[in-house]
Scaffold this active site. Structure first.
Site, PDB file in Angstrom:
ATOM      1  N   ARG A   1      -9.305 -32.692   1.428  1.00 17.88           N
ATOM      2  CA  ARG A   1     -10.307 -33.287   0.557  1.00 17.88           C
ATOM      3  C   ARG A   1     -11.208 -34.261   1.312  1.00 17.88           C
ATOM      4  O   ARG A   1     -12.412 -34.323   1.095  1.00 17.88           O
ATOM      5  CB  ARG A   1      -9.593 -33.993  -0.592  1.00 17.88           C
ATOM      6  CG  ARG A   1     -10.524 -34.495  -1.683  1.00 17.88           C
ATOM      7  CD  ARG A   1     -11.291 -33.372  -2.302  1.00 17.88           C
ATOM      8  NE  ARG A   1     -11.825 -33.762  -3.595  1.00 17.88           N
ATOM      9  CZ  ARG A   1     -12.631 -33.011  -4.314  1.00 17.88           C
ATOM     10  NH1 ARG A   1     -12.991 -31.835  -3.859  1.00 17.88           N
ATOM     11  NH2 ARG A   1     -13.067 -33.409  -5.481  1.00 17.88           N
TER      12      ARG A   1
ATOM     13  N   HIS B   1     -25.083 -32.817  -1.106  1.00 20.53           N
ATOM     14  CA  HIS B   1     -24.721 -31.703  -1.981  1.00 20.53           C
ATOM     15  C   HIS B   1     -24.413 -32.163  -3.404  1.00 20.53           C
ATOM     16  O   HIS B   1     -24.780 -31.500  -4.381  1.00 20.53           O
ATOM     17  CB  HIS B   1     -23.516 -30.987  -1.387  1.00 20.53           C
ATOM     18  CG  HIS B   1     -23.057 -29.796  -2.165  1.00 20.53           C
ATOM     19  ND1 HIS B   1     -23.803 -28.646  -2.292  1.00 20.53           N
ATOM     20  CD2 HIS B   1     -21.922 -29.572  -2.873  1.00 20.53           C
ATOM     21  CE1 HIS B   1     -23.152 -27.771  -3.032  1.00 20.53           C
ATOM     22  NE2 HIS B   1     -22.005 -28.309  -3.404  1.00 20.53           N
ATOM     23  N   ASP B   2     -23.764 -33.300  -3.539  1.00 20.80           N
ATOM     24  CA  ASP B   2     -23.395 -33.797  -4.866  1.00 20.80           C
ATOM     25  C   ASP B   2     -24.591 -34.228  -5.699  1.00 20.80           C
ATOM     26  O   ASP B   2     -24.425 -34.602  -6.866  1.00 20.80           O
ATOM     27  CB  ASP B   2     -22.436 -34.980  -4.734  1.00 20.80           C
ATOM     28  CG  ASP B   2     -20.990 -34.540  -4.591  1.00 20.80           C
ATOM     29  OD1 ASP B   2     -20.732 -33.333  -4.667  1.00 20.80           O
ATOM     30  OD2 ASP B   2     -20.123 -35.412  -4.409  1.00 20.80           O
TER      31      ASP B   2
ATOM     32  N   ASP C   1     -28.762 -31.822   1.363  1.00 21.18           N
ATOM     33  CA  ASP C   1     -27.515 -31.055   1.280  1.00 21.18           C
ATOM     34  C   ASP C   1     -27.162 -30.482   2.647  1.00 21.18           C
ATOM     35  O   ASP C   1     -27.862 -29.628   3.182  1.00 21.18           O
ATOM     36  CB  ASP C   1     -27.698 -29.923   0.261  1.00 21.18           C
ATOM     37  CG  ASP C   1     -26.389 -29.228  -0.096  1.00 21.18           C
ATOM     38  OD1 ASP C   1     -25.404 -29.344   0.660  1.00 21.18           O
ATOM     39  OD2 ASP C   1     -26.360 -28.548  -1.143  1.00 21.18           O
TER      40      ASP C   1
ATOM     41  N   SER D   1     -22.964 -24.983  -6.976  1.00 27.29           N
ATOM     42  CA  SER D   1     -22.082 -24.832  -5.829  1.00 27.29           C
ATOM     43  C   SER D   1     -21.300 -23.513  -5.955  1.00 27.29           C
ATOM     44  O   SER D   1     -21.902 -22.456  -6.060  1.00 27.29           O
ATOM     45  CB  SER D   1     -21.166 -26.046  -5.708  1.00 27.29           C
ATOM     46  OG  SER D   1     -20.526 -26.070  -4.462  1.00 27.29           O
TER      47      SER D   1
END
Length: 400
Positions: free
Chosen positions: A254, A380-381, A348, A182
């Site tokens: 967040r 993405h994670d 992602d 990332s």
């Protein structure tokens, strides 16, 4: 931008009453590590004046870092691991004094692991502008007050320049590998382009060649959420009592970010339309389970991060464009000589695989002459959660 701790990178799950009770206390004005806090496993390296790309100056700065393994006599077995937006130097090891969370890549780094600390000397710094020991907005400036909003604007290239100073101090002329995911992958790209003679291998995980307009737009609403919090007070909140800092704005930022880190498939499968409790969310004051999930992780985040630092690092991500002042992306990528792993996640939606394919096409020596694409529901994670798949490809790179 991604969840960067083991507690947050596990597959999404319903928030239990026990989970909620853990966060009932008032959050601190900042979750930054501060001087006087337990140092944990951190080492600290101090440097003199630092001049940014934009011409601003830090009269001195510090980098916090952690290490595992031993540097050999030839000093050629060192690996640099670069964390993502909200990460830190604590790649492996338990939570404890000085470390709010356990290591975020325990499954990848360690004795006998893909990045084998019996073979490699691993260095993981907290990036310049961060809030877990390296100099950033929560650090005290020469006038005795926190830098706060006065902290200089940083670029990805500035942060890599600070990392290079750390390498010099450690006596590491050439990294056996530079590994980043990332935002850390942005740093890894800059290492390969600007210092090709100092990088033998390169791993770029779920990172783009440029931060696109769409990504800048997503970032802008997060930073604005923080600035609009009335308790942000222009960034001057460090003397506020617990509960009186900009935690609502930071938590909202967040929550916005999390929606880009996970995939629709995962959220839909995990939560569907379930309720958090027996109280209906359909006009009766109850909540959907996915709403409670976002709230819980937003609240949890405010206890380990700093609002000013979040803005500083997001703006650094916005600066990312490897082709800037270099004749374009493709000309820049041609400077990379390291044997390279480019890895993307098929689901992602933050940094789609098209960006990784562009990187692969521009580099002369990738391990498969193409991007390695991992199939994952986690979005993405996935580069943090799909440990077995990521480990397999990192082993291939390090044996090349």
């Amino acid at each position: 931008m991604d969840w960067q701790t083991s507690e947050d990178t596990v597959p999404s799950a319903l928030v239990t009453e026990a989970d909620a009770r853990l966060l009932r206390g008032r959050p601190p004005a900042t979750g930054a590590w501060r001087d006087g806090d337990p140092s944990g496993e951190r080492h600290f390296a101090a440097f003199g004046e630092f001049r940014t790309e934009g011409g601003e100056t830090l009269p001195a700065y510090r980098i916090a870092y952690e290490t595992w393994g031993a540097l050999n006599a030839r000093r050629d077995n060192a690996i640099l691991i670069l964390h993502a937006l909200t990460g830190d130097s604590h790649v492996r090891g338990p939570a404890g004094a000085g470390h709010a969370t356990a290591g975020w890549w325990d499954g990848i780094v360690g004795p006998g692991a893909a990045i084998d600390t019996d073979r490699w000397f691993v260095v993981a710094p907290n990036m310049l502008g961060g809030c877990q020991g390296s100099t950033g907005p929560a650090s005290v400036a020469p006038d005795g007050y926190e830098w706060a909003a006065r902290f200089p604007y940083l670029t990805i290239r500035d942060q890599v320049a600070a990392q290079a100073e750390l390498a010099d101090l450690l006596g590491i002329d050439r990294w056996g590998a530079v590994v980043g995911g990332s935002m850390g992958g942005m740093h890894a790209l800059e290492w390969g382009i600007t210092r090709p003679d100092r990088v033998a291998r390169l791993a770029i995980l779920a990172a783009p060649p440029v931060t696109t307009a769409d990504q800048v737009a997503l970032n802008s609403v997060q930073t604005e959420a923080i600035r609009m919090d009335p308790r942000f007070t222009g960034g001057e909140y460090y003397d506020a009592q617990a509960g009186d800092g900009p935690h609502r704005g930071l938590a909202l930022a967040r929550r916005m970010a999390l929606l880009n880190y996970r995939s629709p498939t995962e959220l839909n499968l995990r939560f569907q339309r379930s309720w958090q409790s027996g109280v209906s969310p359909l006009g009766h004051g109850g909540r959907f389970a996915v709403e409670s999930y976002l709230d819980f992780h937003g609240n949890k985040f405010t206890r380990r991060f700093d609002a000013n630092s979040y803005i500083t690092l997001v703006e650094a991500m916005n600066s990312h464009d490897v082709g800037r002042d270099r004749g374009g992306v493709e000309d820049a990528l041609r400077e990379i000589s390291a044997t390279t792993l480019v890895l993307g996640i098929d689901s992602d939606r933050l940094f789609p695989v098209e960006g990784q394919h562009r990187i692969s096409r521009g580099i002369r020596n990738t391990i498969d002459d193409d991007t390695v694409v991992i199939a994952s529901d986690f979005g993405h994670d996935g580069f943090l959660i799909e440990t077995d798949a990521v480990a397999r490809h990192l082993r291939r790179l390090l044996s090349a």
